[in-house]
Design an enzyme around this catalytic site. Structure first.
Site, PDB file in Angstrom:
ATOM      1  N   THR A 195       5.485   1.572  30.551  1.00 42.36           N
ATOM      2  CA  THR A 195       6.034   2.679  31.343  1.00 42.36           C
ATOM      3  C   THR A 195       7.532   2.534  31.587  1.00 42.36           C
ATOM      4  O   THR A 195       8.225   3.541  31.791  1.00 42.36           O
ATOM      5  CB  THR A 195       5.302   2.826  32.689  1.00 42.36           C
ATOM      6  OG1 THR A 195       5.532   1.670  33.501  1.00 42.36           O
ATOM      7  CG2 THR A 195       3.813   3.026  32.477  1.00 42.36           C
ATOM      8  N   VAL A 241       8.775   6.646  34.402  1.00 41.39           N
ATOM      9  CA  VAL A 241       7.769   7.662  34.746  1.00 41.39           C
ATOM     10  C   VAL A 241       6.405   7.058  34.417  1.00 41.39           C
ATOM     11  O   VAL A 241       5.934   7.120  33.281  1.00 41.39           O
ATOM     12  CB  VAL A 241       8.032   8.971  33.973  1.00 41.39           C
ATOM     13  CG1 VAL A 241       7.015  10.037  34.351  1.00 41.39           C
ATOM     14  CG2 VAL A 241       9.443   9.467  34.268  1.00 41.39           C
ATOM     15  N   HIS A 242       5.777   6.480  35.430  1.00 45.56           N
ATOM     16  CA  HIS A 242       4.595   5.644  35.203  1.00 45.56           C
ATOM     17  C   HIS A 242       3.305   6.438  34.977  1.00 45.56           C
ATOM     18  O   HIS A 242       2.651   6.329  33.945  1.00 45.56           O
ATOM     19  CB  HIS A 242       4.388   4.699  36.394  1.00 45.56           C
ATOM     20  CG  HIS A 242       5.572   3.870  36.753  1.00 45.56           C
ATOM     21  ND1 HIS A 242       6.049   2.858  35.951  1.00 45.56           N
ATOM     22  CD2 HIS A 242       6.383   3.891  37.842  1.00 45.56           C
ATOM     23  CE1 HIS A 242       7.090   2.279  36.519  1.00 45.56           C
ATOM     24  NE2 HIS A 242       7.317   2.889  37.663  1.00 45.56           N
ATOM     25  N   ASP A 243       2.908   7.214  35.983  1.00 45.02           N
ATOM     26  CA  ASP A 243       1.549   7.752  36.013  1.00 45.02           C
ATOM     27  C   ASP A 243       1.217   8.803  34.963  1.00 45.02           C
ATOM     28  O   ASP A 243       0.043   8.933  34.578  1.00 45.02           O
ATOM     29  CB  ASP A 243       1.241   8.295  37.412  1.00 45.02           C
ATOM     30  CG  ASP A 243       1.049   7.179  38.434  1.00 45.02           C
ATOM     31  OD1 ASP A 243       0.803   6.033  38.020  1.00 45.02           O
ATOM     32  OD2 ASP A 243       1.152   7.451  39.643  1.00 45.02           O
ATOM     33  N   CYS A 245       1.708   8.446  31.970  1.00 46.59           N
ATOM     34  CA  CYS A 245       1.422   7.747  30.713  1.00 46.59           C
ATOM     35  C   CYS A 245      -0.071   7.634  30.389  1.00 46.59           C
ATOM     36  O   CYS A 245      -0.472   7.888  29.249  1.00 46.59           O
ATOM     37  CB  CYS A 245       2.098   6.376  30.713  1.00 46.59           C
ATOM     38  SG  CYS A 245       3.902   6.477  30.564  1.00 46.59           S
TER      39      CYS A 245
END
Length: 315
Positions: A195, A241-243, A245
């Protein structure tokens, strides 16, 4: 098109917001339910935020079901410095027109998995794994029926974002993560190693703002808040931008490189609480875990921009 049935388990959260908007607009996904958990904010706020986002996405057909309000054994630890006091950055909270569905998030997961063919329902976990751990305690048989569990969590080569070695979602409830990873679940873990490669540039944010859709406007606002946090805390301009992914992986697995592995979580030491030990020396034929080592950032942002331009995907 064959649609992937999915449950989104989340703790919105600014990047959860983008992930939810993406999932609810994706023609590739049939979102059976949104379950909420305490994490980035208390359960009351994460549930309210999920209801707000569902309304903005125009997907009131998808039930929102609140789940567990605290970690298995620890005190709740929020992340307001990264998500704002209300959990959604600069967005003002409002009461959604439609409320939560009856029942509990843990039961919502169990019921939907058991009601459909084996390995036909994926679970995307965007916050602490508390709801899934409780579901596995209550109904261990769902481990073999889920397919797969896609988690935003963990860190290996990148180091942590809450401590030197721990990523927040795992750190917030390491015992829950440990129980999930020791279970028979097939787990795809997309952690900071991947991420941190998916960073929102000014061009990415501007592209979302230009869409002129409610979802595009909100996604741009969420990433703008993350950009401001990144500048204040880290000194950079492009926040990870983690979530989105894990949602993007379900929609297009080719955007990520995965390696079979064994993942274990540190629960005994406060110094290394939530550390994820990722061991690649495993037999690929029997490995239950896969770890994301890299991501196609432009591909992820193209997917987000394209789907939020199209609008909601109705079942």
């Amino acid at each position: 098109m064959m649609r992937q049935c999915v449950i989104i388990d989340c703790d919105p959260g600014v990047d959860d917001a983008v992930a939810l908007l993406l999932a609810l607009a994706a023609p590739e996904l049939d979102v059976l339910a949104i379950t909420t958990v305490a994490g980035n904010a208390p359960l009351k706020k994460t549930t309210r935020n999920a209801l707000m986002l569902r309304q903005i996405a125009g997907r009131e057909d998808v039930p929102v079901v609140p789940g567990v309000d605290r970690p298995l054994r620890r005190k709740p630890s929020g992340a307001s410095e990264f998500h704002g006091e209300e959990g959604l950055g600069y967005m003002a909270a409002f009461a959604a027109a439609k409320g939560v569905a009856d029942g509990h998030g843990v039961d919502a997961i169990i019921d939907r998995v058991m009601a459909r063919p084996e390995q036909s329902v994926a679970l995307v976990v965007l916050g602490p794994m508390t709801n899934l751990a409780m579901a596995l305690r209550k109904a261990p048989m769902i481990a073999a029926r889920l397919g797969p569990v896609v988690v935003m969590g963990g860190a290996r080569s990148e180091g942590g974002n809450i401590t030197a070695s721990a990523e927040y979602n795992v750190w917030a409830d390491p015992e829950a993560a440990d129980e999930v990873l020791r279970s028979a679940c097939d787990v795809v873990m997309i952690g900071l190693d991947a991420t941190h490669q998916v960073r929102a540039s000014e061009d990415h944010i501007a592209a979302l703002a230009r869409l002129g859709t409610p979802a595009g406007d909100v996604a741009a606002a969420m990433l703008r808040f993350s950009q401001d946090v990144e500048r204040r805390i880290v000194g950079g301009d492009a926040p990870p931008v983690h979530d989105p992914c894990p949602v993007a992986w379900l929609m297009d697995p080719g955007l990520f490189n995965l390696r079979p592995c064994r993942i274990e979580v540190e629960t005994g030491s406060e110094l290394t609480r939530g550390h994820t030990s990722v061991e690649f020396r495993v037999d690929p034929a029997t490995a239950r875990h896969r770890w994301a080592t890299s991501a196609d950032a432009e591909g992820v942002f193209s997917l987000i921009t394209d789907r939020l331009q199209q609008g909601p995907s109705l079942a």
